[in-house]
Design a protein around this motif. Structure first.
Motif, mmCIF file in Angstrom:
data_model
loop_
_atom_site.group_PDB
_atom_site.id
_atom_site.type_symbol
_atom_site.label_atom_id
_atom_site.label_comp_id
_atom_site.label_asym_id
_atom_site.label_seq_id
_atom_site.Cartn_x
_atom_site.Cartn_y
_atom_site.Cartn_z
ATOM 1 N N ILE A 1 -3.536 5.208 -1.059
ATOM 2 C CA ILE A 1 -4.056 6.112 -0.399
ATOM 3 C C ILE A 1 -3.854 7.600 -0.550
ATOM 4 O O ILE A 1 -2.679 7.517 -0.184
ATOM 5 N N LEU B 1 0.498 11.087 2.094
ATOM 6 C CA LEU B 1 0.189 12.169 3.102
ATOM 7 C C LEU B 1 0.318 13.483 2.371
ATOM 8 O O LEU B 1 1.499 14.142 2.260
ATOM 9 N N THR C 1 0.713 5.162 0.574
ATOM 10 C CA THR C 1 0.317 6.058 1.184
ATOM 11 C C THR C 1 0.915 7.388 0.933
ATOM 12 O O THR C 1 1.855 7.607 1.132
ATOM 13 N N THR D 1 0.694 -1.079 0.157
ATOM 14 C CA THR D 1 -0.018 0.004 0.015
ATOM 15 C C THR D 1 0.831 1.188 0.266
ATOM 16 O O THR D 1 1.701 1.288 0.860
ATOM 17 N N ASP E 1 -4.165 10.572 1.477
ATOM 18 C CA ASP E 1 -4.629 11.446 2.938
ATOM 19 C C ASP E 1 -4.820 12.666 2.746
ATOM 20 O O ASP E 1 -3.699 13.221 2.636
ATOM 21 N N TYR F 1 -3.083 7.733 9.300
ATOM 22 C CA TYR F 1 -1.808 6.976 8.667
ATOM 23 C C TYR F 1 -0.760 7.629 9.369
ATOM 24 O O TYR F 1 -0.526 8.885 9.215
#
Length: 112
Positions: free
Chosen positions: A46, A16, A14, A12, A48, A107
């Motif tokens: 993801i 930010l 992520t 995954t 975020d 996260y």
């Protein structure tokens, strides 16, 4: 460029995101995500938005492009922690029909 911090963990990726996402900085964020995703081929991306204060249509393009990229890679996109003003822009663009939304998920930044 400190508008995005990327964390790869167990397939995954992520991202930010922070600050403002507009035509001035969307390109740099896009390039950072695409470069890392191209190398690591994550199963999930993801995005975020918990630290994003403002987003214009450039942010919609950012999300759409990452959605297409992840389709090519055989993965999925999750949008997390959209502030209300940003969520309004995203929903008006119809992105809620394409990607999964999550709220209240934290996260953590790790130094792995």
């Amino acid at each position: 460029m400190n508008d995005v911090r990327l964390i790869l963990k167990e397939g995954t990726l992520t991202a930010l995101l922070s600050g403002e996402i507009d035509h001035h900085n969307a390109r740099g964020i896009r390039e950072a995500i695409d470069e890392t995703a191209g190398k690591t081929k994550p199963k999930e991306l993801i995005l975020d938005f918990s630290r994003v204060q403002f987003m214009d249509s450039s942010g919609v393009g950012l999300i759409m492009g990452r959605y297409r990229l992840m389709q090519v890679l055989g993965g999925a996109v999750t949008i997390a922690n959209l502030p209300p003003k940003v969520e309004k822009v995203v929903s008006m663009a119809g992105l809620d029909k394409l990607v999964k939304f999550e709220k209240g998920v934290v996260y953590r930044e790790t130094d792995e």
